[in-house]
Design a protein around this motif. Structure first.
Motif, PDB file in Angstrom:
ATOM      1  N   THR A  16       3.803   4.744  11.099  1.00 48.59           N
ATOM      2  CA  THR A  16       3.116   5.388  11.940  1.00 48.59           C
ATOM      3  C   THR A  16       4.675   7.003  12.135  1.00 48.59           C
ATOM      4  N   ARG A  20       1.203   7.463   8.329  1.00 48.85           N
ATOM      5  CA  ARG A  20      -0.020   7.125   7.526  1.00 48.85           C
ATOM      6  C   ARG A  20       0.782   6.201   6.785  1.00 48.85           C
ATOM      7  N   LEU A  24      -0.342   3.502   1.150  1.00 47.16           N
ATOM      8  CA  LEU A  24      -1.073   4.822   0.531  1.00 47.16           C
ATOM      9  C   LEU A  24       0.316   5.923  -0.173  1.00 47.16           C
ATOM     10  N   CYS A  25       1.467   6.039   0.083  1.00 48.67           N
ATOM     11  CA  CYS A  25       2.099   6.898  -1.039  1.00 48.67           C
ATOM     12  C   CYS A  25       2.375   7.065  -1.602  1.00 48.67           C
ATOM     13  N   ALA A  55      -5.615   0.411   6.520  1.00 48.34           N
ATOM     14  CA  ALA A  55      -5.694   1.310   5.643  1.00 48.34           C
ATOM     15  C   ALA A  55      -6.206   0.018   4.871  1.00 48.34           C
ATOM     16  N   GLU A  58      -8.888   1.333   1.435  1.00 50.51           N
ATOM     17  CA  GLU A  58      -7.965   2.113   1.136  1.00 50.51           C
ATOM     18  C   GLU A  58      -6.860   1.855   0.040  1.00 50.51           C
TER      19      GLU A  58
END
Length: 186
Positions: A16, A20, A24-25, A55, A58
Motif C-alpha cells: 500500500t 502496488r 511487481l516491482c 496481484a 500478474e
C-alpha cells in the motif's frame, strides 16, 4: 549446493505504501522477485519458493524459471499468513532448513545469504542477519522450528515474536547490501 537448504521469498503483500504489490516491482529492469531468488540461489539455497498474494496472477509471470510459486490465499491477514503458506508442504521435503527473505530487499545479495547459511546447517538452527546491530533478513529457520513457528504466526509480525522467545544466532552482515527495505516508490 546443499540440497537440504531451501530459500523462501515472501512477496504476497499489497504494498500500500509503495502504491502496488512489491512482487511487481523492478529495479533497472530486473524484477525484485528475480533479485531475491538469485540472492538465495547464489548464497547456497538448492531451491527457491516464492509466496504470492496480491496481484498473484500478474506476479506469477515475474517468477523466475525453476522457482516454485505458491499463493497465500489469506495474504491480506499479513506476513504471518504468507510465511505459513511458504512453509506449508515443506515438511515432506528433504530440507533441513529454509532461508527466508522479503521481496522488498532488492539490494540483498548472495553474500548475506552465504554468511547466514555458512557452516553446517542443522534442523535446530535459527540464524538471523544483522546490519549494524539491527536485526534483518535473511533468516535461517531449521526444520525443528517450523511446526511451532506456524502455530505462533499471526497478523503482520511474521516470525518476529517467535524469534523473540527463541533468539537466533546473530550473523553480522554489516557493510553488505540488503539491510534496507523499500516501502515507497522513492
Amino acid at each position: 549446493m546443499p540440497e537440504h537448504l531451501l530459500g523462501l521469498v515472501l512477496a504476497a503483500g499489497a504494498g500500500t505504501r509503495m502504491g502496488r504489490p512489491k512482487a511487481l516491482c523492478a529495479t533497472d529492469g530486473v524484477p525484485w522477485l528475480h533479485r531475491a531468488a538469485d540472492a538465495l540461489r547464489g548464497g547456497g539455497c538448492a531451491g527457491v519458493r516464492v509466496v504470492l498474494g496480491a496481484a498473484a496472477d500478474e506476479a506469477r509471470a515475474l517468477v523466475p524459471t525453476g522457482t516454485d510459486a505458491v499463493v497465500a490465499d489469506d495474504w491480506a491477514r499479513g506476513m504471518g499468513a504468507s510465511l505459513a503458506a511458504g512453509l506449508a508442504g515443506l515438511d515432506d521435503s528433504p530440507a533441513t532448513a529454509v532461508v527466508v527473505t522479503l521481496v522488498d530487499l532488492p539490494d540483498l545479495d548472495a553474500r548475506a545469504v552465504s554468511r547466514v547459511a555458512a557452516g553446517p546447517v542443522g534442523p535446530g538452527d535459527l540464524r538471523r542477519a544483522t546490519f549494524a546491530g539491527a536485526p534483518g533478513h535473511p533468516v535461517l529457520l531449521g526444520r525443528d522450528h517450523w511446526a511451532a513457528l506456524r502455530q505462533a504466526l499471526d497478523g503482520d509480525t511474521g516470525a518476529r515474536d517467535y524469534l523473540r522467545t527463541h533468539p537466533p544466532v546473530a550473523v553480522d552482515c554489516t557493510g553488505l547490501p540488503g539491510g534496507t527495505d523499500r516501502d515507497t516508490p522513492d
